[in-house]
Write an enzyme that holds these catalytic residues in place. Structure first.
Site, PDB file in Angstrom:
ATOM      1  N   ASP A  10       0.924  -1.262   0.186  1.00 61.95           N
ATOM      2  CA  ASP A  10       0.027  -0.090  -0.035  1.00 61.95           C
ATOM      3  C   ASP A  10       0.885   1.087   0.170  1.00 61.95           C
ATOM      4  O   ASP A  10       2.046   1.144   0.415  1.00 61.95           O
ATOM      5  CB  ASP A  10      -0.861   0.059   1.177  1.00 61.95           C
ATOM      6  CG  ASP A  10      -1.944   0.974   1.561  1.00 61.95           C
ATOM      7  OD1 ASP A  10      -2.461   1.627   0.419  1.00 61.95           O
ATOM      8  OD2 ASP A  10      -1.898   1.780   2.504  1.00 61.95           O
ATOM      9  N   ASP A  12      -0.097   5.042   0.957  1.00 60.46           N
ATOM     10  CA  ASP A  12      -0.574   5.949   2.028  1.00 60.46           C
ATOM     11  C   ASP A  12      -0.246   5.328   3.136  1.00 60.46           C
ATOM     12  O   ASP A  12      -1.038   4.481   3.488  1.00 60.46           O
ATOM     13  CB  ASP A  12      -1.829   6.731   1.706  1.00 60.46           C
ATOM     14  CG  ASP A  12      -1.850   7.068   0.294  1.00 60.46           C
ATOM     15  OD1 ASP A  12      -1.188   8.075  -0.110  1.00 60.46           O
ATOM     16  OD2 ASP A  12      -2.900   7.027  -0.315  1.00 60.46           O
ATOM     17  N   GLY A  47      -7.546   3.742   3.023  1.00 65.64           N
ATOM     18  CA  GLY A  47      -7.670   2.616   2.076  1.00 65.64           C
ATOM     19  C   GLY A  47      -8.810   3.066   1.357  1.00 65.64           C
ATOM     20  O   GLY A  47      -9.145   2.130   0.277  1.00 65.64           O
ATOM     21  N   ILE A  48      -9.747   3.611   1.616  1.00 60.84           N
ATOM     22  CA  ILE A  48     -11.064   3.898   0.942  1.00 60.84           C
ATOM     23  C   ILE A  48     -11.182   4.724  -0.194  1.00 60.84           C
ATOM     24  O   ILE A  48     -10.165   5.893  -0.266  1.00 60.84           O
ATOM     25  CB  ILE A  48     -12.214   4.398   1.882  1.00 60.84           C
ATOM     26  CG1 ILE A  48     -12.295   3.511   3.256  1.00 60.84           C
ATOM     27  CG2 ILE A  48     -13.636   4.461   1.312  1.00 60.84           C
ATOM     28  CD1 ILE A  48     -12.565   1.714   2.877  1.00 60.84           C
ATOM     29  N   ARG A  50     -11.701   7.668  -3.293  1.00 65.03           N
ATOM     30  CA  ARG A  50     -12.333   8.969  -3.157  1.00 65.03           C
ATOM     31  C   ARG A  50     -13.572   9.295  -2.830  1.00 65.03           C
ATOM     32  O   ARG A  50     -14.047   9.953  -1.985  1.00 65.03           O
ATOM     33  CB  ARG A  50     -11.286   9.944  -4.367  1.00 65.03           C
ATOM     34  CG  ARG A  50     -11.352  11.369  -4.034  1.00 65.03           C
ATOM     35  CD  ARG A  50     -10.911  12.070  -5.444  1.00 65.03           C
ATOM     36  NE  ARG A  50      -9.570  11.630  -5.671  1.00 65.03           N
ATOM     37  CZ  ARG A  50      -8.913  11.887  -6.918  1.00 65.03           C
ATOM     38  NH1 ARG A  50      -9.685  12.580  -7.675  1.00 65.03           N
ATOM     39  NH2 ARG A  50      -7.838  11.425  -7.217  1.00 65.03           N
ATOM     40  N   SER A 119      -5.183   4.993  -4.118  1.00 73.24           N
ATOM     41  CA  SER A 119      -5.093   6.025  -4.883  1.00 73.24           C
ATOM     42  C   SER A 119      -4.595   6.360  -6.204  1.00 73.24           C
ATOM     43  O   SER A 119      -3.727   5.845  -6.544  1.00 73.24           O
ATOM     44  CB  SER A 119      -4.209   7.064  -3.785  1.00 73.24           C
ATOM     45  OG  SER A 119      -3.944   8.115  -4.346  1.00 73.24           O
ATOM     46  N   ASN A 121      -3.275   8.985  -7.252  1.00 69.40           N
ATOM     47  CA  ASN A 121      -2.175   9.872  -7.214  1.00 69.40           C
ATOM     48  C   ASN A 121      -0.798   8.896  -7.029  1.00 69.40           C
ATOM     49  O   ASN A 121       0.453   9.535  -6.816  1.00 69.40           O
ATOM     50  CB  ASN A 121      -2.365  10.828  -6.112  1.00 69.40           C
ATOM     51  CG  ASN A 121      -3.507  11.892  -6.406  1.00 69.40           C
ATOM     52  OD1 ASN A 121      -3.360  12.428  -7.348  1.00 69.40           O
ATOM     53  ND2 ASN A 121      -4.379  11.982  -5.430  1.00 69.40           N
ATOM     54  N   ASP A 173      -1.521  -0.511   6.048  1.00 61.45           N
ATOM     55  CA  ASP A 173      -1.768   0.346   7.431  1.00 61.45           C
ATOM     56  C   ASP A 173      -3.402   0.353   7.867  1.00 61.45           C
ATOM     57  O   ASP A 173      -3.617   1.024   8.821  1.00 61.45           O
ATOM     58  CB  ASP A 173      -0.970   1.568   7.592  1.00 61.45           C
ATOM     59  CG  ASP A 173      -1.843   2.605   6.581  1.00 61.45           C
ATOM     60  OD1 ASP A 173      -2.258   2.143   5.313  1.00 61.45           O
ATOM     61  OD2 ASP A 173      -2.126   3.701   6.949  1.00 61.45           O
TER      62      ASP A 173
HETATM   63  C1  BG6 Z   1      -5.783   5.494   0.022  1.00 66.37           C
HETATM   64  C2  BG6 Z   1      -6.138   6.234   0.902  1.00 66.37           C
HETATM   65  O1  BG6 Z   1      -4.637   5.116  -0.283  1.00 66.37           O
HETATM   66  O2  BG6 Z   1      -6.292   6.134  -1.414  1.00 66.37           O
HETATM   67  C3  BG6 Z   1      -7.226   7.117   1.167  1.00 66.37           C
HETATM   68  O3  BG6 Z   1      -5.681   5.720   2.269  1.00 66.37           O
HETATM   69  C4  BG6 Z   1      -7.664   7.695  -0.228  1.00 66.37           C
HETATM   70  O4  BG6 Z   1      -7.227   7.961   2.334  1.00 66.37           O
HETATM   71  C5  BG6 Z   1      -7.681   6.850  -1.299  1.00 66.37           C
HETATM   72  O5  BG6 Z   1      -8.938   8.529  -0.055  1.00 66.37           O
HETATM   73  C6  BG6 Z   1      -7.848   7.573  -2.741  1.00 66.37           C
HETATM   74  O6  BG6 Z   1      -6.760   8.277  -2.881  1.00 66.37           O
HETATM   75  P1  BG6 Z   1      -6.961   9.420  -4.032  1.00 66.37           P
HETATM   76  O7  BG6 Z   1      -5.588   9.882  -4.139  1.00 66.37           O
HETATM   77  O8  BG6 Z   1      -7.181   8.628  -5.513  1.00 66.37           O
HETATM   78  O9  BG6 Z   1      -8.103  10.293  -3.867  1.00 66.37           O
HETATM   79 MG    MG Z   2      -2.720   3.152   3.668  1.00 65.36          MG
END
Ligand code: BG6
Ligand code: MG
Length: 221
Positions: A10, A12, A47-48, A50, A119, A121, A173
């Site tokens: 993972d 973040d 982990g959830i 956006r 994510s 990102n 995490d």
């Molecule tokens: C997860 C984070 O890795 O990615 C979440 O733990 C976040 O908090 C999710 O909402 C989605 O991320 P993003 O960058 O696509 O908005």
């Molecule tokens: Mg995480």
């Protein structure tokens, strides 16, 4: 004896502390729409995806049904702009201690490395943090059916790398992330609080504490 071929990390909260920036950006947006969130509530966002995170915030504030689909997309985009601005200065120094050493040790053993983050990102963070040379594959969450706690993100990494899920180790995490790893039939390494990580096969307080020999010996038991 069963051997490990792929570690799926993972991002973040495991590789870098960007979960703090996710929290601050959500808090900013939640305040704008009159919802109060705190760090304890934020555990439920880790982990959830956006849009699913936004739904949880709206539900928390009793605002479910208040916004149209398009308005929700706009709110989620606003949160993302704030988040991207916050992480734009991230550099190698923002990696958690021990990450590069861990990657090097895995490479020495011929174990592949993938990023299994919810994510969108994650590819940008991988570049900013300078860890591209170690990463064999980054899952694009938009290409998988269901987000965590469903197993899809972890299964996608295994499929693309051509590795049987039973030869994969996932590192997480978040509670939703550990559930996703276990649902994928993989060995779960949990990082952080042992109560939150209770479903993991092995738990370390921080990423720098991960002991590969201990993970591999538990994996083979
Ligand atoms: C997860 C984070 O890795 O990615 C979440 O733990 C976040 O908090 C999710 O909402 C989605 O991320 P993003 O960058 O696509 O908005
Ligand atoms: Mg995480």
């Amino acid at each position: 004896m069963k051997s490990v071929e792929l570690f799926i990390f993972d991002m973040d909260g495991v590789i870098t502390e960007s979960s703090e920036q996710h929290y601050l950006a959500w808090k900013n947006l939640a305040e704008e729409i009159g919802v109060a969130i705190d760090r304890s509530f934020n555990e439920r966002l880790k982990g959830i995806s956006r849009l699913a995170s936004l739904d949880r915030i709206l539900e928390h504030g009793g605002l479910e049904g208040k916004f149209t689909r398009d308005e929700k997309k706009q709110l989620a985009n606003r949160k993302n702009q704030v988040y991207v601005e916050m992480i734009s200065q991230f550099r190698e120094e923002n990696l958690f201690e021990g990450v590069v050493e861990l990657f090097k040790r895995l490479k020495c053993r011929g174990i592949k490395i993938a990023i299994g983050s919810a994510s969108k990102n994650a590819p940008m963070l991988v570049k900013l943090l300078g860890i591209e040379p170690y990463i064999d594959y980054i899952v694009n969450p938009e290409e998988v059916g269901n987000g965590k706690p469903a197993p899809d993100i972890f299964l996608k990494a295994a499929e693309i790398m051509g590795v049987d899920p039973c030869r994969c180790v996932g590192i997480e995490d978040a509670e939703a992330g550990v559930k996703a790893i276990k649902a994928a039939g993989m060995f779960a390494v949990g990082i952080g609080n042992s109560q939150v990580m209770k479903e993991a096969d092995i738990i370390f307080a921080e990423t720098k504490d991960i002991n590969i020999d201990e993970v591999l010996s538990r994996f083979c038991q």
